[in-house]
Write an enzyme that holds these catalytic residues in place. Structure first.
Site, short mmCIF file in Angstrom:
data_model
loop_
_atom_site.label_atom_id
_atom_site.label_comp_id
_atom_site.label_asym_id
_atom_site.label_seq_id
_atom_site.Cartn_x
_atom_site.Cartn_y
_atom_site.Cartn_z
N LYS A 1 -65.67 -52.19 9.29
CA LYS A 1 -66.66 -52.63 8.09
C LYS A 1 -67.29 -51.46 7.30
O LYS A 1 -67.45 -51.45 6.08
CB LYS A 1 -67.95 -53.35 8.88
CG LYS A 1 -67.63 -54.54 9.38
CD LYS A 1 -68.39 -55.31 10.46
CE LYS A 1 -67.76 -56.59 10.86
NZ LYS A 1 -68.61 -56.99 12.22
N ALA B 1 -54.36 -75.41 7.58
CA ALA B 1 -53.31 -75.05 8.50
C ALA B 1 -53.93 -74.43 9.73
O ALA B 1 -54.95 -73.73 9.79
CB ALA B 1 -52.39 -74.11 7.83
N1 HSE Z 1 -67.44 -59.14 16.75
C1 HSE Z 1 -68.22 -59.12 15.37
C2 HSE Z 1 -69.55 -58.72 15.68
C3 HSE Z 1 -68.10 -60.47 14.76
O1 HSE Z 1 -70.02 -58.63 17.00
O2 HSE Z 1 -70.50 -58.33 14.81
C4 HSE Z 1 -68.40 -60.30 13.18
O3 HSE Z 1 -67.44 -59.32 12.48
#
Ligand code: HSE
Length: 439
Positions: free
Chosen positions: A207, A45
């Site tokens: 993260k 999709a």
């Molecule tokens: N925008 C993120 C980075 C990409 O610059 O690490 C991966 O999560």
């Protein structure tokens, strides 16, 4: 007799989706040998139907209706690569309630709604795999969740945003301005759709929130993370840090202390001699300290089509292997059994203990340094190093840099307020945190 393939529905065929398609095709044989059965994308999709058709070349069904994929009876695993917390959340929840496993790279979604999502998955007996959500191609989820299970993990510290690491490296190496380097990072495809998520530390905070949960067995608590990015970082501090034997990196840090868990993202001075201090450009690296193993370091590409696809496909293989296993016997989503999660609290930033780099503009006057050090001593802050730069030609003020020993954030903040009120100090004090990351 041929073995029945496992069927995958892909939501979003942009950079990572395209990479996933390509790598699955290119390494089909190798991947099947590992998974035990072929992994086949049967439905894609994407809003851009032309692009989807171009990439898939008639090998699968293509639609612009993502809900059709999560409800398709043929689909066993849904890969969510749409991103964000809106429709992506609805689709993931729908896929779970339809009994489908989910593979996602969506750190924003899991860091904010992970508890609800994992609980729903647990109830339905499906897996939600998210290796691609943290540090792209580095198998850090696998390492923390499975490789280090013997350990009491003490702390995790990582360069987990490639865009900001690229910017810091280029600023230091080439003396380029922040804006110029940001544009280059966007051109190279590292940055998030909204680059403020990168620059202001939000992406790294998503993260490290997930890493903290995996390391300590605590629910995801993004709302309690302390977040500072690099947009206010001054190039002069990168230079001074260098002269003092440090590099400045945007780190995601989570530490277990007796008082609670630290969860923070901010520019950090780290000794140049540490391996992680030498991670340059868009590369990512994560240091994990376990009581038995000591420090371990994981390095690799944190973004990009094929590196991220590498993580997505590793999850597809994991799910394929565990698909028929009793849900009780699968690896728990957050490394610890859901009924054995800890309620360790996240420490407010004021209570965090670390050491500090302070830069001040000071009048070149007798007693100025004594006044400043007295205010630090009043807060029981001990000084590790002091450098005073010569005032420039015709200038009455000089830069003063102080490195402190470990203290509490609220103490340094209290001292800074008093220092800024001194007549001999011009303007604001620049405060950066330092981490040894040795043991
Ligand atoms: N925008 C993120 C980075 C990409 O610059 O690490 C991966 O999560």
């Amino acid at each position: 007799m041929s073995i029945k393939p496992i069927n995958v529905g892909l939501l979003g065929i942009g950079t990572v989706g395209g990479g996933t398609f390509t790598v699955l095709q290119r390494n089909a044989e190798e991947i099947t040998r590992r998974a035990g059965r072929p992994i086949r994308i049967t439905m894609v999709a994407d809003r851009n139907l032309d692009l989807a058709r171009k990439i898939t070349e008639g090998t699968c069904r293509v639609t612009d209706d993502a809900f059709a994929v999560v409800s398709d009876p043929e689909v066993d695993i849904v890969i969510e690569l749409i991103g964000g917390y809106g429709v992506a959340k609805e689709l993931v929840m729908k896929a779970i309630s339809n009994g489908k496993h989910v593979v996602t790279a969506n750190k924003a979604l899991l860091a904010t709604h992970g508890n609800e999502i994992f609980e729903a998955a647990q109830e339905q007996g499906v897996m939600v795999a998210f290796e691609a959500a943290i540090a792209g191609g580095i198998p850090i989820v696998k390492a923390v969740r499975e490789g280090l299970t013997a350990n009491r993990i003490e702390w995790v510290a990582g360069i987990i945003n490639g865009t900001t690491n690229f910017i810091l490296s280029e600023m230091r190496d080439k003396g380029l301005d922040f804006d110029v380097v940001l544009k280059e990072a966007q051109r190279l495809g590292y940055a998030e759709a909204d680059p403020t998520f990168d620059i202001e530390g939000v992406d790294a905070a998503h993260k490290i929130t997930l890493l903290a949960s995996l390391a300590f067995g605590i629910p995801v608590q993004f709302d309690k993370a302390h977040i500072e990015g690099i947009s206010k970082l001054d190039a002069i501090d990168i230079q001074y840090a260098e002269q003092l034997g440090y590099r400045i990196k945007l780190l995601g840090i989570s530490k277990r202390t007796e008082e609670g868990v630290e969860l923070r993202v901010h520019p950090t001075l780290i000794p140049s001699k540490r391996l992680i201090a030498n991670v340059e450009g868009a590369m990512n690296a994560v240091l994990v300290h376990g009581d038995a193993v000591g420090p371990t370091l994981y390095y690799g590409k944190g973004a990009g089509a094929e590196p991220t696809a590498s993580a997505v496909i590793a999850d597809l293989v994991d799910v394929t292997r565990m698909h028929t296993a009793d849900p009780e016997n699968r690896v728990p989503h957050l490394a610890f059994q859901p009924n054995a999660m800890s309620d360790l609290k996240i420490l407010p930033m004021d209570e965090v203990q670390t050491s500090y780099y302070l830069r001040l503009r000071v009048q070149d006057k007798t007693g100025a340094l004594a006044d400043i050090t007295r205010l630090l001593a009043d807060e029981q802050i001990s000084i590790g190093a002091v450098i005073q730069k010569e005032p420039g030609e015709g200038e009455a003020q000089a830069d003063l840099i102080l490195l402190t020993h470990q203290t509490r954030e609220k103490r340094i903040n209290a001292a800074i307020v008093k220092i800024e009120a001194l007549g001999v100090v011009a303007g604001k004090v620049t405060k950066l945190r330092m981490e040894e990351l040795g043991k």
